[in-house]
Design a protein around this motif. Structure first.
Motif, PDB file in Angstrom:
ATOM      1  N   ARG A 138      -9.016   5.559  -4.353  1.00 32.29           N
ATOM      2  CA  ARG A 138      -8.763   6.512  -5.427  1.00 32.29           C
ATOM      3  C   ARG A 138      -8.617   5.756  -6.742  1.00 32.29           C
ATOM      4  O   ARG A 138      -7.972   4.710  -6.788  1.00 32.29           O
ATOM      5  CB  ARG A 138      -7.477   7.310  -5.145  1.00 32.29           C
ATOM      6  CG  ARG A 138      -7.564   8.228  -3.924  1.00 32.29           C
ATOM      7  CD  ARG A 138      -6.222   8.877  -3.636  1.00 32.29           C
ATOM      8  NE  ARG A 138      -5.236   7.867  -3.217  1.00 32.29           N
ATOM      9  CZ  ARG A 138      -3.917   7.977  -3.419  1.00 32.29           C
ATOM     10  NH1 ARG A 138      -3.426   9.045  -4.032  1.00 32.29           N
ATOM     11  NH2 ARG A 138      -3.104   7.041  -3.005  1.00 32.29           N
ATOM     12  N   LEU A 139      -9.215   6.265  -7.786  1.00 32.52           N
ATOM     13  CA  LEU A 139      -9.080   5.701  -9.125  1.00 32.52           C
ATOM     14  C   LEU A 139      -8.339   6.700  -9.995  1.00 32.52           C
ATOM     15  O   LEU A 139      -8.759   7.860 -10.105  1.00 32.52           O
ATOM     16  CB  LEU A 139     -10.454   5.399  -9.734  1.00 32.52           C
ATOM     17  CG  LEU A 139     -10.420   4.981 -11.212  1.00 32.52           C
ATOM     18  CD1 LEU A 139      -9.713   3.639 -11.380  1.00 32.52           C
ATOM     19  CD2 LEU A 139     -11.842   4.912 -11.772  1.00 32.52           C
ATOM     20  N   LEU A 140      -7.256   6.262 -10.607  1.00 34.27           N
ATOM     21  CA  LEU A 140      -6.472   7.117 -11.499  1.00 34.27           C
ATOM     22  C   LEU A 140      -6.332   6.423 -12.839  1.00 34.27           C
ATOM     23  O   LEU A 140      -5.862   5.282 -12.909  1.00 34.27           O
ATOM     24  CB  LEU A 140      -5.087   7.392 -10.900  1.00 34.27           C
ATOM     25  CG  LEU A 140      -4.123   8.211 -11.767  1.00 34.27           C
ATOM     26  CD1 LEU A 140      -4.695   9.608 -12.027  1.00 34.27           C
ATOM     27  CD2 LEU A 140      -2.750   8.293 -11.115  1.00 34.27           C
ATOM     28  N   ARG A 141      -6.718   7.124 -13.875  1.00 34.39           N
ATOM     29  CA  ARG A 141      -6.539   6.620 -15.236  1.00 34.39           C
ATOM     30  C   ARG A 141      -5.391   7.417 -15.855  1.00 34.39           C
ATOM     31  O   ARG A 141      -5.512   8.605 -16.112  1.00 34.39           O
ATOM     32  CB  ARG A 141      -7.830   6.748 -16.038  1.00 34.39           C
ATOM     33  CG  ARG A 141      -8.982   5.958 -15.429  1.00 34.39           C
ATOM     34  CD  ARG A 141     -10.275   6.081 -16.230  1.00 34.39           C
ATOM     35  NE  ARG A 141     -10.174   5.448 -17.531  1.00 34.39           N
ATOM     36  CZ  ARG A 141     -10.230   6.087 -18.695  1.00 34.39           C
ATOM     37  NH1 ARG A 141     -10.384   7.414 -18.717  1.00 34.39           N
ATOM     38  NH2 ARG A 141     -10.130   5.435 -19.830  1.00 34.39           N
ATOM     39  N   ILE A 160      -5.197   1.911 -10.380  1.00 31.93           N
ATOM     40  CA  ILE A 160      -4.767   2.579 -11.616  1.00 31.93           C
ATOM     41  C   ILE A 160      -5.022   1.695 -12.823  1.00 31.93           C
ATOM     42  O   ILE A 160      -4.698   0.492 -12.831  1.00 31.93           O
ATOM     43  CB  ILE A 160      -3.262   2.932 -11.546  1.00 31.93           C
ATOM     44  CG1 ILE A 160      -3.005   3.991 -10.461  1.00 31.93           C
ATOM     45  CG2 ILE A 160      -2.764   3.435 -12.900  1.00 31.93           C
ATOM     46  CD1 ILE A 160      -1.550   4.371 -10.301  1.00 31.93           C
ATOM     47  N   THR A 161      -5.597   2.298 -13.861  1.00 25.76           N
ATOM     48  CA  THR A 161      -5.641   1.716 -15.194  1.00 25.76           C
ATOM     49  C   THR A 161      -5.307   2.833 -16.175  1.00 25.76           C
ATOM     50  O   THR A 161      -5.039   3.964 -15.771  1.00 25.76           O
ATOM     51  CB  THR A 161      -7.005   1.062 -15.476  1.00 25.76           C
ATOM     52  OG1 THR A 161      -6.929   0.326 -16.700  1.00 25.76           O
ATOM     53  CG2 THR A 161      -8.121   2.091 -15.576  1.00 25.76           C
ATOM     54  N   ASP A 167      -1.468   0.906  -5.896  1.00 30.31           N
ATOM     55  CA  ASP A 167      -1.632  -0.288  -5.064  1.00 30.31           C
ATOM     56  C   ASP A 167      -2.152  -1.458  -5.895  1.00 30.31           C
ATOM     57  O   ASP A 167      -1.807  -2.613  -5.631  1.00 30.31           O
ATOM     58  CB  ASP A 167      -2.599   0.010  -3.915  1.00 30.31           C
ATOM     59  CG  ASP A 167      -2.060   1.095  -2.994  1.00 30.31           C
ATOM     60  OD1 ASP A 167      -0.928   0.961  -2.517  1.00 30.31           O
ATOM     61  OD2 ASP A 167      -2.774   2.088  -2.772  1.00 30.31           O
ATOM     62  N   TYR A 168      -2.999  -1.162  -6.850  1.00 32.02           N
ATOM     63  CA  TYR A 168      -3.516  -2.157  -7.791  1.00 32.02           C
ATOM     64  C   TYR A 168      -3.464  -1.511  -9.175  1.00 32.02           C
ATOM     65  O   TYR A 168      -3.974  -0.401  -9.372  1.00 32.02           O
ATOM     66  CB  TYR A 168      -4.960  -2.548  -7.465  1.00 32.02           C
ATOM     67  CG  TYR A 168      -5.122  -3.208  -6.112  1.00 32.02           C
ATOM     68  CD1 TYR A 168      -5.117  -4.591  -5.987  1.00 32.02           C
ATOM     69  CD2 TYR A 168      -5.267  -2.438  -4.955  1.00 32.02           C
ATOM     70  CE1 TYR A 168      -5.264  -5.202  -4.744  1.00 32.02           C
ATOM     71  CE2 TYR A 168      -5.411  -3.037  -3.715  1.00 32.02           C
ATOM     72  CZ  TYR A 168      -5.402  -4.413  -3.617  1.00 32.02           C
ATOM     73  OH  TYR A 168      -5.535  -5.014  -2.392  1.00 32.02           O
ATOM     74  N   MET A 181       0.826  -1.199   0.000  1.00 38.20           N
ATOM     75  CA  MET A 181       0.000   0.000   0.000  1.00 38.20           C
ATOM     76  C   MET A 181       0.868   1.261   0.000  1.00 38.20           C
ATOM     77  O   MET A 181       1.989   1.248   0.475  1.00 38.20           O
ATOM     78  CB  MET A 181      -0.927   0.022   1.227  1.00 38.20           C
ATOM     79  CG  MET A 181      -2.029  -1.022   1.202  1.00 38.20           C
ATOM     80  SD  MET A 181      -3.232  -0.668  -0.076  1.00 38.20           S
ATOM     81  CE  MET A 181      -4.363  -2.024   0.142  1.00 38.20           C
ATOM     82  N   THR A 182       0.337   2.321  -0.534  1.00 32.31           N
ATOM     83  CA  THR A 182       1.021   3.598  -0.479  1.00 32.31           C
ATOM     84  C   THR A 182       0.821   4.210   0.898  1.00 32.31           C
ATOM     85  O   THR A 182       0.092   3.695   1.735  1.00 32.31           O
ATOM     86  CB  THR A 182       0.460   4.537  -1.562  1.00 32.31           C
ATOM     87  OG1 THR A 182      -0.906   4.781  -1.268  1.00 32.31           O
ATOM     88  CG2 THR A 182       0.577   3.917  -2.935  1.00 32.31           C
ATOM     89  N   ASP A 183       1.480   5.332   1.124  1.00 31.69           N
ATOM     90  CA  ASP A 183       1.372   5.987   2.422  1.00 31.69           C
ATOM     91  C   ASP A 183       0.075   6.757   2.584  1.00 31.69           C
ATOM     92  O   ASP A 183      -0.243   7.227   3.674  1.00 31.69           O
ATOM     93  CB  ASP A 183       2.561   6.950   2.619  1.00 31.69           C
ATOM     94  CG  ASP A 183       3.866   6.192   2.717  1.00 31.69           C
ATOM     95  OD1 ASP A 183       4.893   6.766   2.359  1.00 31.69           O
ATOM     96  OD2 ASP A 183       3.834   5.021   3.153  1.00 31.69           O
ATOM     97  N   THR A 184      -0.671   6.928   1.498  1.00 33.86           N
ATOM     98  CA  THR A 184      -1.921   7.679   1.588  1.00 33.86           C
ATOM     99  C   THR A 184      -2.977   6.836   2.285  1.00 33.86           C
ATOM    100  O   THR A 184      -2.884   5.621   2.381  1.00 33.86           O
ATOM    101  CB  THR A 184      -2.419   8.077   0.190  1.00 33.86           C
ATOM    102  OG1 THR A 184      -2.572   6.904  -0.584  1.00 33.86           O
ATOM    103  CG2 THR A 184      -1.430   9.012  -0.487  1.00 33.86           C
TER     104      THR A 184
END
Length: 316
Positions: free
Chosen positions: A41-44, A10-11, A55-56, A1-4
């Motif tokens: 959080r979702l990041l594209r 992410i995709t 993380d994924y 996991m990240t520190d957030t």
């Protein structure tokens, strides 16, 4: 996991396909996530530095490493199924999280989590594999998967202005995700019901007076169980909400519109008094013109319609 505080999923950015939308739904269900910005959080993106923080990560990053939660399939040496069919991100994520996603959906629906392995295996065969094939261009001459086409239609038209396009694409992706989630929920519910019915059908057949006439106390998916257990059923009898009892003919093979034994030709298209006179069953209600289904007002009447049909045809 990240520190957030929230996990980062992410995709890739830009136009999207069914596989990454499906993979995202599976991850959400398996991980108990619901709302981007709420519990994750979702990041594209296609930015390598940003991807490294995920993380994924799926369908981007050129890495397949389940231990690191990386699920791309575009790189050389990407994994394939035992028969050589290449995985898409949907298939890769499903292998790791599909059963957990199904269990979560079953749990939300009231239980029967023990059916998760069987349902996940069936979905892999009938749905996820097709997504893999289509995404990798190895679908051959078979009909396209409607879900893939519907997800594709969620993409923005080519002539949408460049200004604000990325935000609009992200919103369109979430529309596709909502569509896929509903499809997956319904498929899990349908398969759960089918598997639950299987044991009930087998028990009802064992208790039926005539092995050729399956007597059910309620309507349920029964034909698949008859094929699965190789039962000698010619007709199923079961009640429907309007109070009638159906007499339903068994097809000779899955997907067929024919019947192992159709209802008599001289009953076809008749109703009520006319059918009662022709059949000799006083409470007979109707027989379809195509002779694959009929009804009576009582269980005994429906069973008698089946018995008389078998006797008329001399079926043994």
């Amino acid at each position: 996991m990240t520190d957030t505080a929230l996990p980062l999923l992410i995709t890739h950015s830009g136009g999207f396909h069914c596989d990454e939308a499906f993979a995202y739904v599976v991850l959400q269900q398996a991980l108990g996530l619901h709302r981007p910005g709420g519990d994750h959080r979702l990041l594209r993106t296609r930015d390598a530095a940003a991807i490294a923080q995920g993380d994924y990560v799926w369908d981007v990053g050129t890495v397949f490493d389940p231990a690191a939660r990386r699920f791309d399939h575009h790189q050389r040496g990407a994994p394939v199924r035992p028969d050589g069919t290449p995985f898409s991100s949907a298939g890769l994520v499903w292998q790791q999280y599909g059963e957990a996603a199904v269990a979560a959906l079953l749990r939300a629906g009231g239980g029967e989590e023990g059916l998760a392995p069987a349902i996940a295996a069936e979905l892999d065969r009938s749905l996820v594999r097709r997504i893999d094939e289509i995404d990798n261009g190895v679908a051959g001459s078979r009909e396209p998967l409607d879900l893939a086409s519907l997800v594709g239609d969620c993409n923005l038209p080519w002539d949408v202005p460049a200004e604000g396009r990325q935000a609009a694409e992200d919103a369109a992706f979430l529309d596709a995700v909502a569509l896929v989630e509903q499809v997956l929920r319904r498929r899990v519910a349908v398969l759960r019901a089918r598997l639950a019915a299987d044991a009930l059908v087998a028990a009802a057949h064992a208790a039926s007076a005539d092995p050729r006439i399956l007597e059910l106390d309620r309507g349920m998916p029964w034909k698949g169980a008859v094929f699965a257990h190789d039962l000698p059923v010619l007709f199923a009898v079961y009640p429907v909400p309007n109070g009638n009892w159906m007499v339903d003919a068994m097809p000779p093979e899955p997907g067929s519109f024919a019947q192992r034994l159709p209802l008599p030709q001289d009953w076809a298209g008749l109703q009520d008094a006319a059918l009662a006179a022709a059949s000799g069953v006083p409470d007979a209600v109707f027989v379809h013109l195509r002779r694959f289904v009929g009804a009576a007002r009582s269980r005994a009447g429906a069973v008698e319609m089946a018995r008389r049909t078998i006797a008329r045809h001399g079926a043994g």
